[in-house]
Scaffold this active site. Sequence first.
Site, mmCIF file in Angstrom:
data_model
loop_
_atom_site.group_PDB
_atom_site.id
_atom_site.type_symbol
_atom_site.label_atom_id
_atom_site.label_comp_id
_atom_site.label_asym_id
_atom_site.label_seq_id
_atom_site.Cartn_x
_atom_site.Cartn_y
_atom_site.Cartn_z
ATOM 1 C CG ASP A 99 -0.389 -0.294 2.796
ATOM 2 O OD1 ASP A 99 0.607 -0.695 2.455
ATOM 3 O OD2 ASP A 99 -0.975 0.118 3.395
ATOM 4 C CG PHE A 151 -0.749 9.254 10.020
ATOM 5 C CD1 PHE A 151 0.830 9.141 10.078
ATOM 6 C CD2 PHE A 151 -1.875 8.986 9.331
ATOM 7 C CE1 PHE A 151 0.594 7.032 10.283
ATOM 8 C CE2 PHE A 151 -2.046 7.231 10.469
ATOM 9 C CZ PHE A 151 -1.028 7.262 10.628
ATOM 10 N NE ARG A 164 -5.646 -2.276 8.578
ATOM 11 C CZ ARG A 164 -4.549 -1.879 8.924
ATOM 12 N NH1 ARG A 164 -3.905 -1.466 7.831
ATOM 13 N NH2 ARG A 164 -3.602 -2.351 9.731
#
Length: 179
Positions: A99, A151, A164
């Site tokens: 990812d 972030f 997620r």
Amino acid sequence: MASSPPRVFLSEQQIQQRIEEMGRQISQDYPQGPLYLIAILKGAFMFLADLARAIRTPTRIEFMGISSYGKGKTSSGEVRVTKDLDVSIEGNNVLIVEDIVDSGVTLTYLLNVLGQRKPKSIRIATLLDKPERRLRPVEVSYVGFQIPDEFVVGFGLDYAEDYRNLRDICVLEESVVQP
Ligand code: PRP
């Protein structure tokens, strides 16, 4: 449970469009199967699902778990395998599916581990790349998006296991992220 709504950084549509392009490129580069897609848990699970469907070459789907000790938001440098492959990759083309590449510590370790198992070739595909954060040089063949040092969460990426399942990739506001 984190609560503040994250700000969309890459929309679902942008992500899907880019993954289609990556899949086309990978299909061209690997006309012959099987191509072993090795996704690194947990973050890569959603990217894997979409990338695999964008690739026309016959694939095999495998998973590995990697953990970095003492990892808050950054890698400590100590890495270990928490779930190994169930199959041999000897003599096969391998594409590691990540990812995000951040410090490069995880992938440097993984390339070393998998490289010893005599694959025919081994390359890396990542949805996100934060080149500013690199501590170890690592060659990444397929990059979805180069992003700044923010972030990000969503589309498989977490903050303390939250977020997620977001369809978009989002930036967490400073107040939510603990140092
Ligand atoms: C993330 C990501 C990579 C690694 C990249 O995983 O999925 O595996 O960090 O960081 P690095 O380049 O600094 O090594 P994480 O450890 O957050 O686990 P997760 O995928 O289960 O969330």
